[in-house]
Write a protein that holds these residues in place. Structure first.
Motif, short mmCIF file in Angstrom:
data_model
loop_
_atom_site.label_atom_id
_atom_site.label_comp_id
_atom_site.label_asym_id
_atom_site.label_seq_id
_atom_site.Cartn_x
_atom_site.Cartn_y
_atom_site.Cartn_z
N THR A 183 41.84 73.52 -20.63
CA THR A 183 41.23 73.17 -21.80
C THR A 183 40.38 74.20 -22.21
OG1 THR A 183 41.22 70.95 -21.22
CG2 THR A 183 39.54 71.42 -22.53
N ASP A 184 39.95 74.28 -23.66
CA ASP A 184 39.07 75.38 -24.23
C ASP A 184 37.81 75.12 -23.62
OD1 ASP A 184 37.55 74.20 -26.75
OD2 ASP A 184 39.39 73.36 -26.59
N ILE A 185 36.93 76.27 -23.65
CA ILE A 185 35.77 76.25 -23.28
C ILE A 185 34.72 75.55 -23.94
CG2 ILE A 185 33.55 77.85 -22.90
CD1 ILE A 185 35.36 79.85 -21.95
N GLU A 186 34.86 75.56 -25.41
CA GLU A 186 33.88 74.56 -25.94
C GLU A 186 34.09 72.99 -25.88
OE1 GLU A 186 31.13 75.63 -27.67
OE2 GLU A 186 31.69 77.45 -26.79
N THR A 187 35.36 72.61 -25.70
CA THR A 187 35.68 71.21 -25.22
C THR A 187 34.88 70.77 -24.10
OG1 THR A 187 37.49 71.17 -26.58
CG2 THR A 187 37.55 69.51 -24.98
N VAL A 188 35.11 71.81 -23.07
CA VAL A 188 34.47 71.37 -21.67
C VAL A 188 33.06 71.54 -21.74
CG1 VAL A 188 34.40 72.40 -19.41
CG2 VAL A 188 36.55 72.64 -20.63
N VAL A 189 32.40 72.53 -22.56
CA VAL A 189 30.75 72.50 -22.76
C VAL A 189 30.56 71.09 -23.38
CG1 VAL A 189 29.16 73.48 -23.94
CG2 VAL A 189 30.73 75.05 -23.07
N THR A 190 31.09 70.68 -24.25
CA THR A 190 30.68 69.39 -25.11
C THR A 190 31.03 68.29 -23.92
OG1 THR A 190 31.63 70.31 -27.19
CG2 THR A 190 31.39 67.60 -26.92
N ALA A 191 31.88 68.20 -23.16
CA ALA A 191 31.85 67.18 -22.12
C ALA A 191 30.95 67.21 -21.06
CB ALA A 191 33.56 67.07 -21.67
N VAL A 192 30.91 68.36 -20.40
CA VAL A 192 30.13 68.39 -19.21
C VAL A 192 28.49 68.81 -19.14
CG1 VAL A 192 30.03 69.65 -16.91
CG2 VAL A 192 32.22 69.36 -18.03
N ALA A 193 28.23 69.55 -20.41
CA ALA A 193 26.77 69.87 -20.73
C ALA A 193 25.71 68.73 -20.42
CB ALA A 193 26.60 70.79 -21.79
N PRO A 194 26.05 67.56 -21.13
CA PRO A 194 24.95 66.52 -21.24
C PRO A 194 24.77 66.22 -19.79
CG PRO A 194 26.57 66.38 -23.02
CD PRO A 194 27.15 67.33 -22.07
#
Length: 204
Positions: A182-193
């Protein structure tokens, strides 16, 4: 053609002289082999073959397989002070995003760097557990929690470490799909919160 000339081209990479380039080649090969096989599965001969040097060079430069492992894998692959400065450069409420984005960007560039070697070796090598704790708790998340001034900093640091180590293990070691690609920004959106809550939110 003489036998010596006939046999020369079949050498794997040629033997390197016992100089600094040999040490560098061994370190690079060791990170690859330890990452693929873990500490127990990696052999001195396999590492030396990957580096294109004689196996005796491992003892010459590092004393043993354990000495090579310590320098190739256990030493921190970053400057902690610089990393903390980079992560804190922004608003506190977006720190989780910066952490996930920074780690994924660095890890993706090197297929996880030394992380796979650490995870594959943790069950059989006591120093690895200490290295993981030092890297994620002492050097990164404990410092970040201290800078933020939040309550229960040790618990917050441990929760953050569990998130990053778990994410790294799934993406670079177990390679579960679709997270592994999965692309980095999608993972950031999912995991960062989730990471942000561990850092600054109410832990209940």
């Amino acid at each position: 053609m003489s036998p010596a000339k006939q046999s020369a081209p079949v050498k794997r990479r040629g033997r390197r002289p016992a100089g600094q380039d040999t040490k560098t080649a061994l370190l690079e090969a060791a990170r690859e082999v330890f990452g693929e096989a873990g500490y127990d599965g990696a052999t001195v001969r396999a590492i030396a073959n990957r580096a294109g040097v004689d196996a005796a060079m491992v003892n010459h430069w590092f004393g043993s397989k354990e000495g090579l492992f310590a320098q190739a894998v256990l030493e921190l692959p970053f400057n902690p002070a610089e990393l903390i400065e980079t992560l804190l450069d922004g608003e506190p409420d977006t720190l989780g995003e910066r952490i996930v984005r920074t780690f994924l960007t660095r890890w993706d560039a090197t297929a996880g760097g030394v992380f796979p070697a650490l995870v594959r070796s943790v069950a059989s090598h006591d120093q690895v557990a200490h290295a993981l704790r030092d890297m994620f708790l002492k050097q990164i998340f404990s410092r970040l929690a201290g800078q933020l001034g939040a309550d229960r900093p040790e618990l917050r640091a441990t929760l953050c470490a569990s998130q990053l180590i778990g994410m790294g293990m799934i993406r670079y070691v177990a390679k579960f799909e679709p997270l592994a690609s999965t692309d980095i920004e999608t993972v950031v959106t999912a995991v960062a919160p989730n990471l942000q809550r561990y850092l600054t939110g109410d832990l209940g």
